[in-house]
Structure formats: C-alpha cells, structure tokens
Scaffold this active site. Structure first.
Site, PDB file in Angstrom:
ATOM      1  N   VAL A   1       0.765  -1.217  -0.062  1.00 42.36           N
ATOM      2  CA  VAL A   1      -0.120  -0.019   0.110  1.00 42.36           C
ATOM      3  C   VAL A   1       0.714   1.295   0.080  1.00 42.36           C
ATOM      4  O   VAL A   1       0.555   2.358   0.309  1.00 42.36           O
ATOM      5  CB  VAL A   1      -0.962   0.003   1.156  1.00 42.36           C
ATOM      6  CG1 VAL A   1      -1.854  -1.259   1.063  1.00 42.36           C
ATOM      7  CG2 VAL A   1      -0.154  -0.264   2.616  1.00 42.36           C
TER       8      VAL A   1
ATOM      9  N   ASP B   1      14.424   8.393  -2.580  1.00 40.90           N
ATOM     10  CA  ASP B   1      13.218   8.324  -1.850  1.00 40.90           C
ATOM     11  C   ASP B   1      12.880   8.973  -0.550  1.00 40.90           C
ATOM     12  O   ASP B   1      11.617   9.187  -0.092  1.00 40.90           O
ATOM     13  CB  ASP B   1      12.916   6.803  -1.499  1.00 40.90           C
ATOM     14  CG  ASP B   1      12.577   5.687  -2.750  1.00 40.90           C
ATOM     15  OD1 ASP B   1      12.775   6.310  -4.020  1.00 40.90           O
ATOM     16  OD2 ASP B   1      12.139   4.698  -2.712  1.00 40.90           O
TER      17      ASP B   1
ATOM     18  N   HIS C   1      11.901  -0.893 -39.277  1.00 40.50           N
ATOM     19  CA  HIS C   1      10.827  -1.742 -39.514  1.00 40.50           C
ATOM     20  C   HIS C   1      11.246  -3.271 -39.570  1.00 40.50           C
ATOM     21  O   HIS C   1      12.345  -3.603 -40.228  1.00 40.50           O
ATOM     22  CB  HIS C   1      10.097  -1.599 -40.809  1.00 40.50           C
ATOM     23  CG  HIS C   1       9.106  -2.405 -41.216  1.00 40.50           C
ATOM     24  ND1 HIS C   1       7.779  -2.200 -40.672  1.00 40.50           N
ATOM     25  CD2 HIS C   1       8.961  -3.353 -41.916  1.00 40.50           C
ATOM     26  CE1 HIS C   1       6.889  -3.217 -41.159  1.00 40.50           C
ATOM     27  NE2 HIS C   1       7.710  -4.010 -42.107  1.00 40.50           N
TER      28      HIS C   1
END
Ligand code: FAD
Ligand code: NAD
Length: 467
Positions: A273, A314, A446
């Site tokens: 969570v 963080d 491609h």
C-alpha cells in the site's frame, strides 16, 4: 578506531547514494559512502532487480504452461509436456543476478576511489557521523553530507507484517508458490508481483481501496492490464478495504464496495500500500531539517534546510523511482565538485512492469488540459503494428500528446508488450523538446514496436499511414 575526514559523506548506497558517490569520486572529490546492508539498496537487493527477474521467470513459465495446455493466446505450433516450477531454483537464479550486480556496484565505487564503510550511520551533528561497524564505532568528519537512506514498506495498522502477512521483501524470497495469494494494494508492486505469482500458479485476489487499479495512470492506459488480469484468473476487488486477519489467521477480512464484510482465504497476504521514507535510525533528531509532508524538504539542488546537508532519492519525495534517485545523485556530486547544476529535467518516465507493460513520460491528455494547454492527441493501436502481431502482443497502443499551436510534445504514453524499452525514446523526445514533426520525420526501423510511436505522431498531425 582512527577518525576519518572527507569532503563528501554519502549515507546509503542505494541507486541515489551509490551514483552520487561514484560520480563524486570520478570528479576527484574525496568521498566516503556508508551502507548498513548491501550495496545497491532497495532497488538492487529487494526491489527493481529481483522483481523484474521474477516477472521474467513467470512470463517464461506461463508461456510454457499455455503451450502445454494447447490453448490461450496461441501455441505457435509448439507442443511441450506439462512444465514444472521449482521456485527455490528460480530464487537461486534471481539471487545470482542480484549478487553479480552487488559486486558490480562495489567494484565501481572502488574504481572511482570511494571509501566504503559498512554499518549504520548516525549523525552527531551536521558535520560528524558515527558508524556502528562490526569492529567498533567509526567517526567520520565531513564538509558535506548526503542523506540517501531510501524508503521502506508501509504497514497497515490492522494488518501488521508477520506470519502470513508479508511485504514485497518476503514475497521476493518465497521458495514455495502460495496456493492462494491475496494482495492488498493494486499499485505498482501489488500488480507487478501479483501478476508474476498468478503466472507461477497462485490463485491471486487483489484488494484495492480506490475505484480502479493503478490509479497513478489514466484509465485508458490501464484497461489492457485489467483485461489481462482477468484472463490470468486474477480477481480484482476495487473500493475494498482490508480490515484485518480472520481469527484463525487463514483469511483476510475485507469490506467490499457494497459495505459487506467478506473473508478471502489466503496462504499469504502481500501488503503493498505504498512505501515510507526512512527517517529513523540515522540521527534526524540531531539535525534541523525541514520536512515536506512525510519526506525531507529539498530545493532544486537537493539542498536541505541545513547548510552542507543534501538529500536525494526516496527520502525526498515522489516519484519514488530509482532513476530519479540516480539523476539526483549525479547532480549533487557535480554541485559538490563545484559545478553549476540544478534540477532541470522535463520528465521522469514511469514504467509499470505489468502484463502488458505501461509507460508514461510527461503529461497525460488530462494533465495537459488541466495545465491550460490546448492539445492534439494521436493514438496508434498495436493491432495495426506488424512487429506486435509477430510477437503475439496486439493489446495496447502508443499515445502522443502535443501542444495544438506549435506541436511541442508534452507527453507520451504507451501500454503493450515490452513497451518499457520505448521509455528511452519517449524521455529523449521530451527532454530534447521534440515536436510532432520531429518524431514523424524520424525513420523508425521496420518492423519494430517503435513504429507505433512514429504513427501516433503522424496521427496527431492528421495523416497516419498504417491506420
Ligand atoms: P534505497 O534504494 O532505499 O537505498 C537506501 C539505502 O540506505 C539502503 O541500502 C539502506 O540500507 C541504506 N541506509 C538507510 N539508513 C542507513 C543508515 N543509517 N546507515 C547506513 N545505511 C543506511 N523503482 C524503479 O524506478 N523501477 C522499478 O522497477 C522499481 N521496482 C521496485 C520494486 C519493488 C518491489 C520495490 C520495493 C521498489 C521498486 N522501485 C522501483 C523503487 C526503487 O527501489 C526506489 O525508488 C529506489 O531504490 C530508491 O533509491 P534510494 O537510493 O533513494 O534508496
Ligand atoms: P503504490 O503507491 O504504487 O500503490 C499502492 C496502492 O495501494 C494504491 O493503488 C492505493 O490506492 C492502494 N491502497 C492504499 N491503502 C490501501 C488499503 N488500506 N487497502 C487497499 N488498498 C490500498 O505503492 P506500492 O505498490 O507499494 O509501491 C511503492 C512505490 O515503489 C511506488 O509508488 C513506486 O514509486 C515504487 N515502485 C516502482 C516500480 C516501477 O517503477 N516499476 C515498481 C514497484 C515499486
């Protein structure tokens, strides 16, 4: 133990800290890094790398199961006997990848002349840190300190970690596939690991509090992910709240959208969570640092409110992603070395490694409109892309968002098999200020999935070729 003096002390050797230390070392800054666990931090040891290794193993296993069953998305004419999974061996392989990278980070730090100290660092004051090492207390005096202590899993008060209730860290080390896995939180980790365990054979149920999964991305982008979860047999309960463990501890009690309580039998309950910054254990109380909500407050140069103390990664806020931490680390090293730098990034691409993968760089159409832009949007589906067909990956699309007046690209999103690799092109286009015409005018080889990027730009200009 003799005190150490240095110009730069980095606390935490995660992607923020180790990149900062390596770059500082390269620039000739006398640098020390302190790490109490293993070099590489959350990302390398219990995050990005082990999760992506398991996701890859799960993809490979699921393919063979599909071939053995002779159904699903197509067997390509390949027949195999029913495959078996030995999760303990999968983990050994994953640990091998992590171990090689651990050694790699240590080697890079040494090559850059960085001194590595093992142990828990704690500030005495803004210029002095003591480290509890195996052989005693090491005092380090420094001119500049960088706090890069990272983040840790958030716990739900009604569902503390322990017994069957596990965090991502334990999930990444399971040696047996849980028969029934309930995942609380349908965000990044819950869906990446939930999908992997569903492919390994678990019966997975995802419990998400909000009305839809992956709420950080727009609904159109996540629709193919929700569809695939259904195909994999993953049950998704939205607007559902985890209330706690059943008395026997073998089920999760949830309150569903209609207000009813329901028991979900579970062998493991994975709680994902969100994560919280690591603000304890390093002497925050000895410093005078402002906060921004639960994080440390930083300015555009990652300076905290104390002179000579920087913070990165963080511990400094959203998005809590490894590449943001690395970019901040590199910038701070340059600043400490005397170079003029500040945070000038136009976007931090985000990827969710679900099936299919989701990428977002810059603004979504909704975000661009909310910022007052008049926009053009071009979207190209993978059903019309040859390479996607040859790889059985026709779900998804690439979408380009540009200013209507001058066609400056504001955002690029994609959902599809392997689109994580397109994040590089998306980030580059936005960082370099590309316009729709630049992307449309670039020859895209491609057959590649990248051609859908060119076609989406052409579509926004009103003249896509292949649709
Ligand atoms: P961390 O990596 O958390 O490192 C901090 C370090 O500091 C740790 O090693 C810790 O031991 C050390 N430390 C803390 N306190 C002290 C102290 N007092 N003394 C010494 N050392 C200390 N991000 C992505 O971009 N892509 C992904 O695919 C991705 N997948 C993820 C999957 C999972 C399961 C998880 C949990 C996270 C994932 N993330 C991903 C997020 C990513 O791991 C973090 O954003 C990143 O690790 C943050 O880096 P950091 O340097 O700030 O902190
Ligand atoms: P998250 O924020 O991605 O998802 C948490 C989810 O839990 C949300 O959807 C939220 O609505 C839901 N939630 C919150 N409380 C709840 C409750 N009580 N009951 C049910 N649902 C609830 O958090 P995470 O998955 O734990 O990941 C943490 C962070 O790690 C991410 O935000 C991301 O920054 C980082 N990460 C990144 C990647 C990647 O880049 N691919 C992968 C994994 C983790």
């Amino acid at each position: 133990m003799k005190d150490i003096s240095c110009k730069l002390l980095v606390i935490g050797a995660g992607p923020g800290g180790y990149v900062c230390a390596i770059r500082a070392g390269q620039l000739g800054v006398d640098t020390v890094i302190v790490e109490m666990e293993k070099a590489g931090g959350t990302c390398l040891n219990i995050g990005c790398i082990p999760s992506k290794a398991l996701i890859h193993a799960a993809d490979e296993f699921e393919k063979t199961v599909r071939m053995a069953n002779g159904n699903g998305k197509g067997t390509l004419g390949i027949t195999v006997e029913a495959p078996k999974l030995d999760l303990a061996k999968t983990m050994t392989w994953k640990n091998g990848v992590v171990g090689r990278l651990n050694n790699g980070v240590v080697g890079l730090l040494k090559k850059a002349g960085v001194k590595i100290v093992h142990g828990r660092a704690k500030f005495r004051d803004g210029k002095t840190v003591e480290v509890e090492t195996e052989t005693g207390t090491q005092v380090i005096r420094t001119e500049t300190a960088v706090i890069a202590t990272g983040s840790m899993p958030m716990e739900l008060p009604a569902l503390p970690f322990g017994g069957p209730v596990i965090s991502s860290t334990e999930a990444l080390s399971l040696t047996k596939v849980p028969e029934r896995l309930v995942v609380v939180g349908g965000g990044y980790i819950g869906l990446e690991l939930g999908t992997a365990f569903a492919k390994f054979g678990s019966k997975v149920t995802v419990v998400e509090a909000l009305p839809r999964i992956l709420p950080q991305y727009d609904a159109e982008l996540t629709r193919p992910v929700a569809k695939r979860l259904g195909e994999l047999g993953v049950a998704v309960l939205t607007e559902a709240m985890a209330m706690g463990l059943s008395a026997k501890g073998d089920a999760l009690i949830v309150k569903t959208a209609d207000g009813q309580e329901q028991e979900l039998p579970a062998d493991k309950i994975l709680v994902t969570v969100g994560r919280k910054p690591v603000m304890e254990g390093w002497g925050l109380e000895e410093l005078d640092l402002d906060r921004a909500g639960k994080f440390l407050r930083i300015d555009s140069q990652c300076r905290t409110s104390m002179r000579g103390v920087y913070a990165i990664g963080d511990v400094t806020g959203e998005p809590t992603l490894a590449h943001r931490a690395m970019a901040q680390g590199e910038m701070v090293a340059e600043i400490v070395a005397g170079n003029r730098r500040s945070w000038d990034k136009r976007c931090i691409p985000a990827i969710c490694y679900t099936d299919p993968e989701v990428v977002s760089a810059g603004l979504s159409p909704e975000e661009a409109r909310a910022q007052g832009h008049e926009i053009k949007v071009g979207q190209f589906p993978y059903t019309a892309n040859a390479r996607a067909m040859t790889m059985q990956g026709e779900a998804g699309f690439v979408r380009v968002v540009a200013r209507a007046d001058n066609h400056l690209v504001l955002g690029i999103q994609a959902v599809g098999q392997h689109v994580s690799e397109l994040a590089t092109a998306f980030g580059l286009a936005i960082e370099m200020g590309a316009r729709l015409e630049d992307i449309a005018g670039t020859i895209h080889a491609h057959p590649t999935q990248g051609e859908a990027f060119q076609e989406a730009a052409l579509k926004a200009l009103g003249h896509a070729i292949h649709i």
